[in-house]
Design a protein around this motif. Structure first.
Motif, PDB file in Angstrom:
ATOM      1  N   HIS A  53      31.978  38.454  14.402  1.00  0.00           N
ATOM      2  CA  HIS A  53      31.796  38.777  12.992  1.00  0.00           C
ATOM      3  C   HIS A  53      33.002  38.419  12.132  1.00  0.00           C
ATOM      4  O   HIS A  53      32.906  38.440  10.897  1.00  0.00           O
ATOM      5  N   ILE A  54      34.132  38.072  12.751  1.00  0.00           N
ATOM      6  CA  ILE A  54      35.323  37.722  11.954  1.00  0.00           C
ATOM      7  C   ILE A  54      35.796  36.288  12.211  1.00  0.00           C
ATOM      8  O   ILE A  54      36.800  35.861  11.642  1.00  0.00           O
ATOM      9  N   LEU A  55      35.087  35.539  13.044  1.00  0.00           N
ATOM     10  CA  LEU A  55      35.517  34.175  13.356  1.00  0.00           C
ATOM     11  C   LEU A  55      35.585  33.292  12.116  1.00  0.00           C
ATOM     12  O   LEU A  55      36.399  32.364  12.054  1.00  0.00           O
ATOM     13  N   ASP A  56      34.726  33.559  11.126  1.00  0.00           N
ATOM     14  CA  ASP A  56      34.711  32.745   9.907  1.00  0.00           C
ATOM     15  C   ASP A  56      35.626  33.289   8.821  1.00  0.00           C
ATOM     16  O   ASP A  56      35.726  32.705   7.738  1.00  0.00           O
ATOM     17  N   ASN A  57      36.297  34.398   9.099  1.00  0.00           N
ATOM     18  CA  ASN A  57      37.214  34.952   8.102  1.00  0.00           C
ATOM     19  C   ASN A  57      38.429  34.031   7.978  1.00  0.00           C
ATOM     20  O   ASN A  57      39.079  33.719   8.972  1.00  0.00           O
TER      21      ASN A  57
END
Length: 320
Positions: A53-57
């Motif tokens: 859920h944070i890989l694209d942050n």
């Protein structure tokens, strides 16, 4: 010495073991307050699912790396969480476990020394071993078997604490040590062998709930969000406060009491079965948290029942 980049701006923070149960929640908390996070993990026990859920942050960076090898990066703080933390995992490869604790600590301390930055060690209540005083306070040196099945973890973490304090005294490094007591919550592995996840998974699957020993041994269970708050408070504390500092929930439960709560909250009809107590398994475990209360103004706020509800919901969705 203070790294000038940390003053008046968001920090770039290294989290070792950042794809693990606690590491991923720490990454979430750091990102939520506006920091940049460099997460490193070798994925022996960590999982990409924990950080999908944070890989694209844009403020999050993932690097596959083993802390037993040196790392050369530019960061402002280090949280050193890398190490298998459940008996099933750390006993699977005991030599690698102790190397992760000891060599990993040396490598991360060397990085912190080069950069002149603070570094926090995620230590453990296991440094107290099978304690002869109760509750356990930080001045207690412990009762640990140095050659037992759990020694790779217990003694590895004890040696890491030694290294942290020696770097502090010899090199004036800004170090922080927290001793984590049993922590649970979403993102625990279904097969990590820890008692909370074991009981929940067995109950949801209708399997017998396995209690080792007579079930009167005790633990104190801290919900992950309370622990993460302790991490952040410890890192923000004055440089003069190194710890070690206990972080855990001081309310104590027997294994039978935990099993009964899990059965009640899941509605499971699972039966309790007893198995022999593993070697060197502590009979009781409860933190004295006076130091954290006084120096960090920290107290756990999530009750076991409240935390179990959220954890059960996570596992129920995971297991389908």
């Amino acid at each position: 010495m203070v790294n000038q980049k940390t003053q008046g701006s968001a920090k770039r923070i290294l989290v070792t073991g950042g794809a693990g149960f606690l590491g991923s929640h720490l990454c979430d908390a750091l990102l939520a307050r506006g920091d940049e996070v460099l997460c490193i993990d070798n994925f022996v026990t960590g999982s990409r699912k924990n950080i999908y859920h944070i890989l694209d942050n844009p403020n999050f960076e993932l690097l596959r790396h083993d802390v037993t090898f040196p790392l050369y990066v530019e960061v402002d703080e280090i949280y050193n969480l890398a190490c298998p933390a459940s008996p099933v995992h750390y006993q699977a490869d005991p030599v690698q476990t102790i190397k992760t604790s000891v060599v990993g600590a040396i490598n991360m301390l060397g990085l912190a020394k080069r950069l002149h930055i603070p570094i926090l060690q995620a230590s453990t209540s296991e440094v107290y071993g099978d304690p002869q005083i109760h509750p356990q306070e930080e001045g207690y040196w412990g009762h640990v078997n140095p050659i037992g099945l759990r020694s790779c973890y217990d003694e590895g973490k004890r040696t890491a604490e030694t290294l942290f304090m020696d770097y502090h005294r010899q090199h004036h490094l800004d170090v922080k040590i927290i001793r984590i007591f049993n922590t649970y919550g979403p993102r625990m592995s279904t097969h990590d062998g820890r008692v909370v996840s074991n009981f929940i998974v067995q109950a949801l699957q209708g399997k017998p709930i396995t209690i080792f020993g007579d079930g009167t041994q005790t633990r104190s269970f801290c919900f992950y969000s309370d622990l993460i708050a302790g991490f952040l408070s410890m890192m923000a504390s004055p440089q003069s406060f190194t710890g070690p500092c206990n972080i855990g929930n001081p309310i104590e439960f027997t294994m039978i009491e935990l099993a009964q709560q899990v059965l009640d909250l899941t509605g499971s009809q699972s039966k309790l079965i007893h198995m022999p107590l593993p070697q060197d398994d502590p009979r009781q475990r409860r933190p004295d948290i006076a130091l954290a209360q006084n120096r960090l103004k920290w107290d756990p706020v999530i009750s076991l029942r409240e935390g179990l509800k959220e954890t059960i919901a996570y596992f129920r969705a995971l297991l389908g």
